[in-house]
Write an enzyme that holds these catalytic residues in place. Structure first.
Site, PDB file in Angstrom:
ATOM      1  N   ASN A  89       0.805  -1.224   0.000  1.00  0.00           N
ATOM      2  CA  ASN A  89       0.000   0.000   0.000  1.00  0.00           C
ATOM      3  C   ASN A  89       0.839   1.275   0.000  1.00  0.00           C
ATOM      4  OD1 ASN A  89      -2.486   1.744   0.896  1.00  0.00           O
ATOM      5  ND2 ASN A  89      -0.943   2.033   2.505  1.00  0.00           N
ATOM      6  N   TYR A 154       3.733   9.339 -11.173  1.00  0.00           N
ATOM      7  CA  TYR A 154       2.780   8.556 -10.382  1.00  0.00           C
ATOM      8  C   TYR A 154       1.988   7.588 -11.269  1.00  0.00           C
ATOM      9  CZ  TYR A 154      -0.938   7.697  -6.915  1.00  0.00           C
ATOM     10  OH  TYR A 154      -1.824   7.119  -6.046  1.00  0.00           O
ATOM     11  N   LYS A 158       2.024   3.482 -11.188  1.00  0.00           N
ATOM     12  CA  LYS A 158       0.824   2.671 -10.920  1.00  0.00           C
ATOM     13  C   LYS A 158       0.489   1.761 -12.099  1.00  0.00           C
ATOM     14  CE  LYS A 158       0.047   4.165  -6.734  1.00  0.00           C
ATOM     15  NZ  LYS A 158       0.179   3.265  -5.587  1.00  0.00           N
ATOM     16  N   ILE A 187      -9.765   9.298  -3.256  1.00  0.00           N
ATOM     17  CA  ILE A 187     -10.072   8.903  -1.879  1.00  0.00           C
ATOM     18  C   ILE A 187      -9.646  10.016  -0.920  1.00  0.00           C
ATOM     19  CG2 ILE A 187      -9.756   7.099  -0.129  1.00  0.00           C
ATOM     20  CD1 ILE A 187     -10.978   6.052  -2.800  1.00  0.00           C
TER      21      ILE A 187
HETATM   22  P1  NAP Z   1      -1.031   8.604   2.609  1.00  0.00           P
HETATM   23  O1  NAP Z   1      -2.132   9.046   3.499  1.00  0.00           O
HETATM   24  O2  NAP Z   1      -0.039   9.595   2.116  1.00  0.00           O
HETATM   25  O3  NAP Z   1      -0.288   7.362   3.302  1.00  0.00           O
HETATM   26  C1  NAP Z   1       0.789   6.718   2.667  1.00  0.00           C
HETATM   27  C2  NAP Z   1       1.553   5.939   3.699  1.00  0.00           C
HETATM   28  O4  NAP Z   1       2.689   5.316   3.050  1.00  0.00           O
HETATM   29  C3  NAP Z   1       2.100   6.839   4.788  1.00  0.00           C
HETATM   30  O5  NAP Z   1       1.961   6.203   6.039  1.00  0.00           O
HETATM   31  C4  NAP Z   1       3.551   6.964   4.373  1.00  0.00           C
HETATM   32  O6  NAP Z   1       4.445   7.288   5.417  1.00  0.00           O
HETATM   33  C5  NAP Z   1       3.838   5.581   3.842  1.00  0.00           C
HETATM   34  N1  NAP Z   1       5.074   5.573   3.054  1.00  0.00           N
HETATM   35  C6  NAP Z   1       5.517   6.515   2.201  1.00  0.00           C
HETATM   36  N2  NAP Z   1       6.720   6.184   1.711  1.00  0.00           N
HETATM   37  C7  NAP Z   1       7.036   4.991   2.280  1.00  0.00           C
HETATM   38  C8  NAP Z   1       8.166   4.139   2.188  1.00  0.00           C
HETATM   39  N3  NAP Z   1       9.216   4.452   1.420  1.00  0.00           N
HETATM   40  N4  NAP Z   1       8.179   2.989   2.908  1.00  0.00           N
HETATM   41  C9  NAP Z   1       7.133   2.670   3.713  1.00  0.00           C
HETATM   42  N5  NAP Z   1       6.049   3.447   3.862  1.00  0.00           N
HETATM   43  C10 NAP Z   1       5.995   4.598   3.146  1.00  0.00           C
HETATM   44  O7  NAP Z   1      -1.619   7.940   1.274  1.00  0.00           O
HETATM   45  P2  NAP Z   1      -2.986   7.180   1.006  1.00  0.00           P
HETATM   46  O8  NAP Z   1      -3.885   8.127   0.322  1.00  0.00           O
HETATM   47  O9  NAP Z   1      -3.427   6.433   2.196  1.00  0.00           O
HETATM   48  O10 NAP Z   1      -2.471   6.165  -0.130  1.00  0.00           O
HETATM   49  C11 NAP Z   1      -2.211   4.791   0.119  1.00  0.00           C
HETATM   50  C12 NAP Z   1      -2.018   4.111  -1.223  1.00  0.00           C
HETATM   51  O11 NAP Z   1      -3.184   4.302  -2.036  1.00  0.00           O
HETATM   52  C13 NAP Z   1      -0.854   4.666  -2.037  1.00  0.00           C
HETATM   53  O12 NAP Z   1      -0.209   3.625  -2.739  1.00  0.00           O
HETATM   54  C14 NAP Z   1      -1.544   5.597  -3.015  1.00  0.00           C
HETATM   55  O13 NAP Z   1      -0.778   5.795  -4.174  1.00  0.00           O
HETATM   56  C15 NAP Z   1      -2.821   4.836  -3.284  1.00  0.00           C
HETATM   57  N6  NAP Z   1      -3.908   5.654  -3.812  1.00  0.00           N
HETATM   58  C16 NAP Z   1      -4.418   6.687  -3.097  1.00  0.00           C
HETATM   59  C17 NAP Z   1      -5.460   7.437  -3.648  1.00  0.00           C
HETATM   60  C18 NAP Z   1      -6.101   8.585  -2.925  1.00  0.00           C
HETATM   61  O14 NAP Z   1      -6.952   9.245  -3.527  1.00  0.00           O
HETATM   62  N7  NAP Z   1      -5.743   8.868  -1.671  1.00  0.00           N
HETATM   63  C19 NAP Z   1      -5.940   7.134  -4.929  1.00  0.00           C
HETATM   64  C20 NAP Z   1      -5.382   6.078  -5.622  1.00  0.00           C
HETATM   65  C21 NAP Z   1      -4.369   5.337  -5.051  1.00  0.00           C
HETATM   66  P3  NAP Z   1       4.732   8.869   5.732  1.00  0.00           P
HETATM   67  O15 NAP Z   1       3.763   9.235   6.760  1.00  0.00           O
HETATM   68  O16 NAP Z   1       6.154   8.902   6.161  1.00  0.00           O
HETATM   69  O17 NAP Z   1       4.549   9.620   4.440  1.00  0.00           O
END
Ligand code: NAP
Length: 246
Positions: A89, A154, A158, A187
């Site tokens: 994730n 990005y 993906k 999201i």
């Molecule tokens: P988020 O709130 O930014 O959380 C991402 C998490 O990943 C954070 O805890 C972050 O830690 C951790 N992380 C970042 N770099 C890392 C690394 N090198 N090693 C281990 N952990 C790491 O993002 P989210 O929205 O929950 O997204 C989760 C996933 O869903 C991602 O893959 C994202 O691309 C995907 N996604 C999200 C959306 C959306 O709309 N939100 C849409 C499509 C896909 P830190 O706190 O240090 O940053």
């Protein structure tokens, strides 16, 4: 059939907040022993693990490092037992139009979002192959399917995750390891909070279900793919986006 993950061990990367935290919560709610792996301070990950409950543990790992991934997997397996479910994730964004995107922004995103998935999958699946059982769920994105102006790095990462998912599904099916992806749309997490209000309103108009997704919308799809209900599904991309991409 109810979803019952008792006696299963699940590792969720990037689990300290956002979608990863929601996934950890759902898996633990179904009875799984959950490990959250994240790059942030271990106390912060542990706080989330405590919130999730069910004996969830925190491990420190930067998914860009194969060594970190190997150490995290050993730690989890020593503490909780062999990993049955891996959810890749962890992800980041460094948005900008290509013309202004520097190499560091390109590499940072590809390193976490794509190489990170390779690193952690490689560290986990050897054991799954030996046990002839396992689930891997990779969190992709709808922009890996459609592309998105301002997100060359990005969306490429993906799209790479989707190709990797299908390839792993083909390589690992004969060993009883099922590999799927979930592609979220828009999201409501910290990742998307930075968007200006005007951009949010424009995006909402593109979503037939007329709302942003919440992390639990994604987590429920991951829970399904991690469960026995999905035992004849592999190599698929489940889109969770309120109908935005169809
Ligand atoms: P988020 O709130 O930014 O959380 C991402 C998490 O990943 C954070 O805890 C972050 O830690 C951790 N992380 C970042 N770099 C890392 C690394 N090198 N090693 C281990 N952990 C790491 O993002 P989210 O929205 O929950 O997204 C989760 C996933 O869903 C991602 O893959 C994202 O691309 C995907 N996604 C999200 C959306 C959306 O709309 N939100 C849409 C499509 C896909 P830190 O706190 O240090 O940053």
């Amino acid at each position: 059939m109810n979803i019952d993950l008792h006696n299963k061990v699940a590792l969720v990367t990037g689990g300290s907040r956002g979608i990863g935290k929601a996934i950890g919560t759902r898996l633990a709610g179904a009875g799984a022993k959950v490990a959250l792996a994240d790059v942030v301070d271990i106390a912060q990950i542990q706080a989330t693990a405590d919130e999730i409950g069910g004996g969830a543990i925190a491990v420190s790992a930067n998914v860009t490092s194969p060594e970190d991934c190997g150490t995290a997997v050993s730690q989890v397996e020593e503490t909780l037992g062999p990993i049955d479910v891996l959810v890749n994730n962890a992800g980041i964004t460094r948005d900008g139009l290509l013309i202004r995107m520097d190499e560091a922004d390109w590499s940072a995103v590809l390193d976490v979002n794509l190489k990170g998935v390779f690193n952690m999958t490689k560290a986990v699946v050897r054991g799954m192959m030996k046990r002839r059982s396992g689930r891997v769920v990779n969190i992709a994105s709808v922009v890996g399917i459609t592309g998105n102006a301002g997100q060359a790095n990005y969306s490429a990462s993906k799209a790479g995750v989707i190709g990797f998912t299908k390839t792993m599904a083909k390589e690992l099916a004969s060993r009883g390891v099922l590999v799927n992806a979930v592609a979220p749309g828009f999201i409501d997490t910290d990742m998307t909070k930075a968007l200006p209000e005007s951009a949010r309103e424009a995006l909402l108009k593109l979503i037939p279900l007329s709302r942003l997704g919440n992390p639990d919308d994604v987590a429920r799809a991951v829970l399904f793919l991690s469960s026995d209900l999905a035992s004849y599904i592999t190599g698929q991309v489940v889109v969770v986006d309120g109908g935005m991409v169809m």
